[in-house]
Design a protein around this motif. Sequence first.
Motif, PDB file in Angstrom:
ATOM      1  N   GLN A 480       0.830  -1.206   0.000  1.00 16.91           N
ATOM      2  CA  GLN A 480       0.000   0.000   0.000  1.00 16.91           C
ATOM      3  C   GLN A 480       0.864   1.255   0.000  1.00 16.91           C
ATOM      4  N   PHE A 481       1.971   1.210   0.724  1.00 17.56           N
ATOM      5  CA  PHE A 481       2.853   2.377   0.761  1.00 17.56           C
ATOM      6  C   PHE A 481       3.516   2.589  -0.596  1.00 17.56           C
ATOM      7  N   ALA A 482       3.883   1.488  -1.262  1.00 18.84           N
ATOM      8  CA  ALA A 482       4.462   1.602  -2.605  1.00 18.84           C
ATOM      9  C   ALA A 482       3.466   2.262  -3.557  1.00 18.84           C
ATOM     10  N   VAL A 518       8.767   1.133  -7.432  1.00 20.64           N
ATOM     11  CA  VAL A 518       9.518   1.668  -6.289  1.00 20.64           C
ATOM     12  C   VAL A 518      10.864   0.985  -6.156  1.00 20.64           C
ATOM     13  N   THR A 519      10.964  -0.260  -6.586  1.00 19.09           N
ATOM     14  CA  THR A 519      12.252  -0.960  -6.517  1.00 19.09           C
ATOM     15  C   THR A 519      13.223  -0.406  -7.541  1.00 19.09           C
ATOM     16  N   GLU A 520      12.785  -0.293  -8.796  1.00 23.14           N
ATOM     17  CA  GLU A 520      13.666   0.203  -9.851  1.00 23.14           C
ATOM     18  C   GLU A 520      13.988   1.685  -9.668  1.00 23.14           C
ATOM     19  N   SER A 521      13.106   2.403  -8.959  1.00 22.09           N
ATOM     20  CA  SER A 521      13.381   3.817  -8.654  1.00 22.09           C
ATOM     21  C   SER A 521      14.387   3.966  -7.530  1.00 22.09           C
ATOM     22  N   GLY A 522      14.618   2.884  -6.818  1.00 28.18           N
ATOM     23  CA  GLY A 522      15.571   2.919  -5.713  1.00 28.18           C
ATOM     24  C   GLY A 522      14.983   3.389  -4.406  1.00 28.18           C
ATOM     25  N   TYR A 523      13.641   3.486  -4.329  1.00 31.73           N
ATOM     26  CA  TYR A 523      13.010   4.004  -3.122  1.00 31.73           C
ATOM     27  C   TYR A 523      12.742   2.918  -2.082  1.00 31.73           C
ATOM     28  N   MET A 524      12.477   1.695  -2.553  1.00 30.56           N
ATOM     29  CA  MET A 524      12.225   0.585  -1.638  1.00 30.56           C
ATOM     30  C   MET A 524      13.009  -0.636  -2.084  1.00 30.56           C
ATOM     31  N   ASN A 525      13.405  -1.444  -1.106  1.00 28.83           N
ATOM     32  CA  ASN A 525      14.111  -2.681  -1.386  1.00 28.83           C
ATOM     33  C   ASN A 525      13.321  -3.844  -0.830  1.00 28.83           C
ATOM     34  N   GLY A 526      13.721  -5.031  -1.231  1.00 30.84           N
ATOM     35  CA  GLY A 526      13.090  -6.233  -0.703  1.00 30.84           C
ATOM     36  C   GLY A 526      13.596  -6.534   0.696  1.00 30.84           C
ATOM     37  N   PRO A 534       4.936  -7.960   0.631  1.00 28.02           N
ATOM     38  CA  PRO A 534       3.975  -6.878   0.319  1.00 28.02           C
ATOM     39  C   PRO A 534       2.866  -6.716   1.346  1.00 28.02           C
ATOM     40  N   GLU A 535       2.481  -7.806   2.019  1.00 30.77           N
ATOM     41  CA  GLU A 535       1.379  -7.727   2.971  1.00 30.77           C
ATOM     42  C   GLU A 535       1.827  -7.419   4.392  1.00 30.77           C
ATOM     43  N   MET A 544      10.912   5.675   7.370  1.00 29.80           N
ATOM     44  CA  MET A 544      11.891   6.750   7.368  1.00 29.80           C
ATOM     45  C   MET A 544      12.997   6.487   6.347  1.00 29.80           C
ATOM     46  N   THR A 545      13.374   5.228   6.174  1.00 34.61           N
ATOM     47  CA  THR A 545      14.403   4.888   5.195  1.00 34.61           C
ATOM     48  C   THR A 545      13.913   5.182   3.781  1.00 34.61           C
TER      49      THR A 545
END
Length: 622
Positions: A480-482, A518-526, A534-535, A544-545
């Motif tokens: 949801q945040f993504a 969001v992963t390819e943008s570099g904003y979130m990682n696995g 995801p859930e 914050m990260t």
Amino acid sequence: MTYVSAMLHRIVSHRMKRFLLFLAAVLLFIGLALPAAAVYTISPASETISSYQQIYEAIYQALEAQQTYLDVSRFRIQDYDIMKIFTDVMQNSPEFFYADQKLSYRYNQNGIVTSLSFTYHMSRTKRAECVAFYEQEISYIVNEVEQMQMTEPETALYVHDYLISSYAYDETETIFDVYSFLKERKGVCQAYALCYMAVMRELDIPCFMVVSEEMNHSWNLVQIDGEWYHVDLVYDDPRPDRPGQVLHTHFLLSDDAIMADYGQGSHWGWSSRIPCGSHAYEGKYWQNSDTRMLYMNDTWYYIDDTTKMLYRSYFNGHGKRVLYSFVDSWYVNPEDAYGEDRDNAARWKGMFTGLATYNGYLFFNSPETIWRLNPATREKEELLQLDERKLNIYGIDIYRNRMEYLVGDTPDRATTSYMETLPMSYTEVETEIENVFLPFEDVSRVSPYYEAVEFLYEKGWMQGMSATVFSLNSNMTRAQFAALLSRIYRYNPAEYAGEVLYTDVAADSWYAPYVTWVTESGYMNGMGGGIFAPEDPMTREQMMTIMASVGKSKKLGSAELETMRTIDRDSISEWAVSSVDYCYTNGLVADRYLYVFGPASFVKRSEIADVLYRFCQLAEDI
């Protein structure tokens, strides 16, 4: 020297404490007697129990240190006296909201108490967090009052009206302490009295709480220019609560006046060694006002309900001038105000307006309109008008840059009426204000998150969990945040349809394209091991990260980081430390988390809205 240090704990302000301690030391050195215990307590027990002062000090220090055990054998106090002293300490110390009101003790065969046991309903960590909030809230009120440089009676009146207009009686009758009173904005009589006492003492005005067990009621005694008076905030805060409604019939009364009370509820049975004999403030003009008295530039503004006029005058009543005359009536059926038989239509008895001030203007309401008035020119302009003729506005108030007003088909807040709020930033706009409000029932009232939710909702970035519920306290998943980030940066999910980067993200899931973006943008990682989770609910350090990654990629905020020194800093994951410091440096961390950050805690939708709103203040391109 021993008892003075204890009696001065928070009974007087921190500023006076050093001076009085120094004075006590000087008196002891030159051989003069210390002030009587009555200077620091109003309890009759202070005159009849020989070791009262020493035991009071010992109990106070134990509670302040949050001790669970205290040896009192050296005082040789009888078991029937120890509870009197403990009760006095608790009733005289609003800062001990974290301590239980019960006392366990041991005594010997002669009835001499040997030890005391205290219990607490907060851990030390929780206590520190709550104490910080308590002190912050009290300081907020005190700082506002100090800037006005009022006299003692003016200060007593302003604080009286501020607390009554800002807080409501707790109809569940479960909130007794100051912390909960400030946090929930409601409480019973004891909570009102303890809060008034705490604020007045910080303003260097002596104030105590008195209790009548026969009435099951508490109120205050306050010293004004050397004389003592009764002040009862609860009796001046009518039920059900209406914004802006403040009575003044129980303000600065003598013993005789509060016992007689002129048929409005006499007081009796309180225990105090201080007489209130002065009648100096009885029968004053403020007793005709059922709205908040306001102070600006050495002048008081108020509405007289008997004449139905808005006045300004000096505190002594001199220089009185009419600013506005009220001619409207509040009809039981508002549509009758526009009918042919309006003269015979049923009307509510009395006035249902409030009075507030902001940026030098006065604000009040008529049945269907909120007005802004310039007190210098007496020019008024319409701020907001109801579109629905079936409803009335039954009062307004301004609390910390937000206007609250009551709307309904009756003035009863507990039944069919409801609260609306309006950010005061709107009042600075010269264009007409649209009569549009959030559809969410759980944020339509005063909330620290209202402005953030409103901003994100109007942008179309955050919706409610239903048409009428935003669900402030619900968690938000990583997926949801993504999706939320993608809406803010206007990403088109169709561009990434069908791409899968993680084993736990199905290609046909609604969130797959957002996770890829969001992963390819570099904003979130696995989370490692090829999963995104995801859930899973979002944690505070994860959020914050992510916000730090977005901010740094957009070159937003300060790059020179300050260290956020919380007591649980060591529990922040190593990969999140610099990001947390980035968010702290750039104002993304709310004050409530500056003492205990809680990095692994799940963040609520309310906090996410707040952080995103703060972030948008940094980003001009959003």
